[in-house]
Structure formats: structure tokens, C-alpha cells
Design a protein around this motif. Sequence first.
Motif, short mmCIF file in Angstrom:
data_model
loop_
_atom_site.label_atom_id
_atom_site.label_comp_id
_atom_site.label_asym_id
_atom_site.label_seq_id
_atom_site.Cartn_x
_atom_site.Cartn_y
_atom_site.Cartn_z
N GLU A 11 -27.17 5.37 -14.35
CA GLU A 11 -26.08 5.81 -15.23
C GLU A 11 -24.95 6.47 -14.45
O GLU A 11 -23.78 6.34 -14.81
N GLU A 15 -20.95 5.39 -14.57
CA GLU A 15 -19.88 6.32 -14.89
C GLU A 15 -18.85 6.40 -13.77
O GLU A 15 -17.64 6.44 -14.02
N ARG A 18 -16.75 3.12 -13.66
CA ARG A 18 -15.78 3.12 -14.76
C ARG A 18 -14.62 4.06 -14.43
O ARG A 18 -13.44 3.71 -14.64
#
Length: 238
Positions: A11, A15, A18
Amino acid sequence: MIKIGIVDDDECVLEEARACIESIDNLPEDVEIAAFCSSEDFLSKIEENDTYDILFTDIQMDGMDGLELGLVARKRFPHIYLIILTAYATYAVDSYMIDADQYILKSQMEERIPSVIRKMILEIQKKRKKFRIIETANGSVKIFYQDIISIKKVKGSKYVEYTTIRGSFKERVGLEQLMEEMNCKAFIFAERGYVVNIRHVACIEKNVISMDNDDRITISRGRLVEVRMKINEQWGDV
């Protein structure tokens, strides 16, 4: 719209990737970013008419790994840009198996992602300036040249039929006239009444062209040498 997918089972990586994209100066407003925790998650959420333009994927993931996902994505979206994310430089050499456009070490994402994405977006925008608008029973349809797999003359009529990654369409126009109007070197006559887009040619074996949608086109002996020569000359230029 330009759709970017990011697939990684970490994760934190999702993040950070992005954030790197969103930090790009003057990022076009029509860029859409979607993150997925696995290959299976990505594939399960693709709708029938979905299209992705750029895909980031980790190599090592539980279940379907990034290399296999790359092969599936290339099949579904022939023009997709594939970017391999890896924590180890030694894994980058594996990206040749899926003809990845870039590989980026996770430790260098902040440094490399913005420049790579800017370049890819410019290339996508340039390609999308080439299109043809045809009239159908349901209204006007814009067909991008890059989405056309092949074009053939419909026997006994004044129509041509486009085979594209989004389906088939017909237009009332002569094939020779259409080729003159398109004026695009990516398209060549495989046969007198059959045109192929070199971008979608998967391979040539003997006198058969295999397209990336699994269509197979037989080339006559008289045109074989010329067709093979044109494809070999232009394959790397389109």
C-alpha cells in the motif's frame, strides 16, 4: 481521458506512486489514476469498455505476478504503456519478456516517475490527434487510427469494414480512397482488398500474418515479399 493503473501489493508503494504522478506540474485534468492491490484486483475491476493507457506493476506479487499481468494487459490493451516497478535492479532484466516500456526502481520513483509520465502523456496526446469520424445507425463514431487493427473491403458493396479494439464498424468509402485520406505509414495493403495496421501485427509465419486480436490473414505469393519487407522496415518506426 488518460487512465493510469498502479498495481502493487504494498500500500505504501501505491500511495507513493500516485503522489508522484499527482505532483507533476500541469498534469492534464483528464488524467485518472486507479490503484489496485493485486493483479487479480485490477483484472476483476476492468469493465467491458474500459481502457487503460499506462500501467505500473510490481514484478513480485502473490498470485499472478507482474510479468503475467503485463502479458494479459498487452492482449487487452495493445497500446498500453507498461512500467515495471521493482525493488531490485536484477529483476529489471525480466521486463524484456513483456516488452516493458520502462522499469523503475522503487527507490527512484520520486525522481523518475514524473519525467516518464510526462513523456508518455505527450505521446498519447499526439497519437489521439489522428482519428476518423464515421456515421453509423446510432450516430457518429470517432475511431482513432491506433485502435484500428485492420480494414477490409466488403465484397459486393461500396463499404469498408474496420476491425478495431472496440468492435467493428462500416463506412461507405473506397479502400484506396480511404488509404489516401488517412495517409498513415502504419497501414499497408496485405492483399488488394485488405489493409493491416502494423502496430497490431503480432507475427508473420510463412505467408500468414497473425494480428494481436488473433485474426489471421493469408498473403498471396505475389505480394509476400513486398509485405514482409514493408512490415520489417516500418515495425520499429510506428
